[in-house]
Scaffold this motif. Sequence first.
Motif, short mmCIF file in Angstrom:
data_model
loop_
_atom_site.label_atom_id
_atom_site.label_comp_id
_atom_site.label_asym_id
_atom_site.label_seq_id
_atom_site.Cartn_x
_atom_site.Cartn_y
_atom_site.Cartn_z
N PRO A 295 -98.87 101.45 77.39
CA PRO A 295 -97.94 101.08 77.81
C PRO A 295 -97.19 101.57 79.17
O PRO A 295 -97.76 102.56 79.49
N ASP A 296 -96.69 100.74 79.98
CA ASP A 296 -96.35 101.12 81.27
C ASP A 296 -95.02 101.93 81.24
O ASP A 296 -94.04 101.48 80.79
N THR A 297 -95.07 103.30 81.19
CA THR A 297 -93.68 104.06 80.99
C THR A 297 -93.41 104.84 82.52
O THR A 297 -92.61 105.87 82.40
N VAL A 298 -94.01 104.16 83.51
CA VAL A 298 -93.80 105.05 84.79
C VAL A 298 -92.27 104.28 85.17
O VAL A 298 -92.52 102.91 85.53
N ASN A 299 -91.44 105.22 85.58
CA ASN A 299 -90.18 104.45 86.00
C ASN A 299 -90.22 104.67 87.74
O ASN A 299 -90.05 105.75 88.22
N GLU A 300 -90.45 103.53 88.26
CA GLU A 300 -90.37 103.78 89.62
C GLU A 300 -89.18 104.11 90.71
O GLU A 300 -89.10 104.52 91.64
N LYS A 301 -88.10 103.68 89.94
CA LYS A 301 -86.83 103.90 90.60
C LYS A 301 -86.42 105.59 90.50
O LYS A 301 -85.66 105.76 91.09
N GLU A 302 -86.83 106.02 89.29
CA GLU A 302 -86.50 107.39 89.20
C GLU A 302 -86.89 108.47 90.17
O GLU A 302 -88.21 108.31 90.61
N ARG A 303 -86.26 109.49 90.48
CA ARG A 303 -86.94 110.62 91.31
C ARG A 303 -88.18 111.03 90.75
O ARG A 303 -88.33 111.32 89.49
N PRO A 304 -89.29 111.38 91.50
CA PRO A 304 -90.58 112.03 91.00
C PRO A 304 -90.16 113.50 90.25
O PRO A 304 -89.23 114.12 90.64
#
Length: 618
Positions: A295-304
Amino acid sequence: MNKAGVKPVISVANLTTSFIVEGQLRPVVRNISFDVAPRETVAIVGESGSGKSVTALSIMRLISASSGRVEGSIRLGDRDLLTLPEHEMRKIRGNDIAMIFQEPMTSLNPVLTIGYQIAEALMLHRGMSHSEAKAETIRLLEKVRIPAAKSRFDEYPHRFSGGMRQRVMIAMALACKPKLLIADEPTTALDVTIQAQILDLIKILQDEEGMSVLFITHDMGVVAEIADRTVVMYKGEAVESGNTDDIFARPKHPYTRALLSAVPRLGSMEGHARPMRFPVVDKATGESDVPVETPDTVNEKERPVLEVKNLITRFDIHSGLFGGVSGRVHAVENVSFTVKAGETLALVGESGCGKSTTGRSIVRLVEPNSGTVMVDGQNVLDLKREKLREMRRNMQMIFQDPFASLNPRATVGAAIAEPILTHGLASKAQAREMTADLLHRVGLTADMASRYPHEFSGGQRQRICIARALALKPKLIIADEAVSALDVSIKAQVVNLMLDLQESMGLAYLFISHDMAVVERVSHRVAVMYLGEIVEIGPRVSVFGNPQHPYTKKLMAAVPIPDPARRGQKHPVSNDEIKSPVRPADYVPPIREYREVTPGHFVQVWGAEWEPKTALAA
């Protein structure tokens, strides 16, 4: 005689090898039979513990009579090797049958020059004088494509790279023109490009010398590249044997199907944007599940979770005990990247490119010279010792060799509980409960906590190291060649575990590896390193689907493809060693330029060192 009426070079019949355990003989290889014809390559393939290396040692009569027994028949021409007296067998070893091993540094004497070690075999077996042996040694070194062979005759093993040391071992094996070369995992410890060179070299030398090869490996991709026929071993028995093309096209035994399904195939991820688990095949039935994208668990909006900017790590080289700095190893040179929660960034390249030093610099196991490493908004490089220890709760490392990472005198339960207790996160009773939960999470059982590291297999030890890394509930895990030393099916299991944990815990991974086929399977983004610098970085789909830098293309071209139809292809064998990152003390690195190929896919603009060596006709 075989079907074609050609007498085999060696014929093994009903080979059974047993070892003495607690006063009793216990068979580890049972009733193995196979022939190796002139100029033929036969591969023995299987996981660690399957008995393939013991088979090779039995052929060489290297099983001590005090520790075991070898039964059956091993015929070399008209002689049965198992009936020969030891002094006759000594004449055969190195003369008629030669062997090269997985780790050349343990096979070479570190206090003798490589020239002397090869010449010694020539003087002993072929009765040459010292001058004749030296001339023949230089010819052999040139034959295995060692550059400037004459000037390297008097050099010691530590002055050679891993790939060049393996070439020295091949030269030594060829010294007496053996009828049979036994190669026991000769490429397992090597980078993918060096592995490709060694495999091509063995094929070329086989054609030139007319020798037969018995090739032992656990890598089905290597088998497809080199073997005419294949013997598949499982738990000490040959469960399937035959023509390599037939075994790959129509595997009959469930274990063979399981081995083939676990092989990472470069290009198999085409059309898949996210990482994908390896298929799980039952070794008893051959039944396989159908893996799906994670599943796509990467949150692009969160700070790395991790932000690395302009990281530089160099090591000074001093001339003499009290001398000044004469040069520097530019291990990591102006490296920048980010990793988000739930994302895997793979850092790939050959040994010496600086990828492991990058990982160690991030957690400050080595001290960088400059740059910033932001984890959760804090610059790790500015932290004092106490604050750094607290910060390390958020970032953990998994290393290549799990046995070296675990205290052999402590139970695995104590090893997993140690970081929990050190950071004061729980009482001893609570730590025991957390340890049991962590063992369960990585696919082990709670009762295993009382065992010691030596009681586990390599794959289980790596699971224990993953459990220990998870103990502090980190946000970032740096996996430094964490699956490189594992058998192909165990590697698939550990990779699947890491993907499951990433999905359930939102972990960010910096996955350091030289295995491009595994990287393609697990990563969201890829950064390619060469001589301390990132030469290409971008989404995995873009980097693998449209590689731009010549070094990236070189890495991908060297990956063995598990397709026997490609076996006849020979690639040009490069004489080049990996260039050194050592620079003069006053060296100033050039300012690098990058161009964006597609959104997020950047490639370093390269210079003349990557241009074709031969000019194209106008």
